[in-house]
Design a protein around this motif. Structure first.
Motif, PDB file in Angstrom:
ATOM      1  N   MET A 164       0.898  -1.149  -0.072  1.00  0.00           N
ATOM      2  CA  MET A 164      -0.120  -0.038   0.098  1.00  0.00           C
ATOM      3  C   MET A 164       0.912   1.290   0.056  1.00  0.00           C
ATOM      4  SD  MET A 164      -3.132  -1.371   2.361  1.00  0.00           S
ATOM      5  CE  MET A 164      -3.130   0.146   3.449  1.00  0.00           C
ATOM      6  N   GLU A 165       0.361   2.360  -0.687  1.00  0.00           N
ATOM      7  CA  GLU A 165       0.932   3.562  -0.602  1.00  0.00           C
ATOM      8  C   GLU A 165       0.016   4.749  -0.348  1.00  0.00           C
ATOM      9  OE1 GLU A 165       2.504   4.256  -4.855  1.00  0.00           O
ATOM     10  OE2 GLU A 165       3.537   2.349  -4.503  1.00  0.00           O
ATOM     11  N   GLU A 166       0.404   5.714   0.215  1.00  0.00           N
ATOM     12  CA  GLU A 166      -0.422   6.711   0.526  1.00  0.00           C
ATOM     13  C   GLU A 166      -0.936   7.454  -0.666  1.00  0.00           C
ATOM     14  OE1 GLU A 166      -1.439   8.197   3.435  1.00  0.00           O
ATOM     15  OE2 GLU A 166      -0.585   6.278   4.350  1.00  0.00           O
ATOM     16  N   VAL A 167      -2.029   8.243  -0.593  1.00  0.00           N
ATOM     17  CA  VAL A 167      -2.489   9.085  -1.926  1.00  0.00           C
ATOM     18  C   VAL A 167      -2.673  10.421  -1.465  1.00  0.00           C
ATOM     19  CG1 VAL A 167      -4.557   9.526  -3.302  1.00  0.00           C
ATOM     20  CG2 VAL A 167      -3.908   7.140  -2.618  1.00  0.00           C
ATOM     21  N   ALA A 168      -1.968  11.340  -2.295  1.00  0.00           N
ATOM     22  CA  ALA A 168      -2.028  12.687  -2.284  1.00  0.00           C
ATOM     23  C   ALA A 168      -3.511  13.265  -1.542  1.00  0.00           C
ATOM     24  CB  ALA A 168      -1.324  13.457  -3.327  1.00  0.00           C
TER      25      ALA A 168
END
Length: 189
Positions: A164-168
């Motif tokens: 998982m990655e953060e979303v702006a």
């Protein structure tokens, strides 16, 4: 596509990713796009003005159908599925994953990869505009659990990696304000 590999793009929309692959040198005859709505495929041809020259195979059909004209089981080395699985309930995702795995050539290295929305705490989100009236939102662990349960049931040996990655903040949609991006790769052993 090196080594004669064949790629399927699930939910290809306007087929812009396939067009980019061709632009970068991939042989169009090894590329296939599947889109539910023929209208999106037509819009892609109109937008890119290449109806007569774009040689990738574009198929309109419902991936829930077991047989789709233009798609044969065990015929793809690579399947790309961006923003696809997260549109469905857990059970529907399992069915779609099973179908996608059937389309892969049964050899080591065949893969499904892509990305989708994800959340820290997985679970059901009611959404009346969807097929089942709900979607199942994953984190990395729940997505891997889904994939591995489908593979086990079908007696397939796969590796599944999901991260998982953060979303702006400015890219988040109100409906999924807590959304993250989940990138995944499922490989046949």
């Amino acid at each position: 596509m090196q080594g004669g590999h064949k790629l399927l793009d699930l939910g290809c929309s306007l087929a812009q990713d396939l067009r980019k692959l061709v632009y970068d040198g991939a042989p169009a005859q090894r590329l296939t796009g599947l889109e539910l709505e023929q209208g999106f495929l037509d819009l892609g041809y109109d937008l890119f003005r290449d109806r007569e020259t774009f040689a990738a195979k574009l198929v309109s059909g419902d991936f829930f159908e077991r047989r789709i004209k233009g798609l044969k089981d065990r015929s793809f080395d690579i399947i790309h599925a961006a923003a696809f699985f997260h549109l469905f309930s857990w059970d529907d995702q399992a069915e779609l994953m099973r179908h996608a795995l059937r389309l892969l050539k049964p050899k080591s290295g065949s893969m499904i990869f892509g990305m989708q929305n994800a959340v820290d705490e997985p679970g059901v989100l009611r959404h009346p505009a969807t097929r089942a009236g709900e979607v199942y939102r994953h984190n990395d662990a729940s997505f891997e659990k889904l994939v591995l349960s489908v593979a086990k049931r079908d007696k397939l040996q796969v590796d599944c990696h999901a991260a998982m990655e953060e979303v702006a903040a400015q890219r988040r949609v109100k409906l999924v304000a807590d959304a993250k991006v989940l990138r995944f790769c499922i490989t046949i052993r």
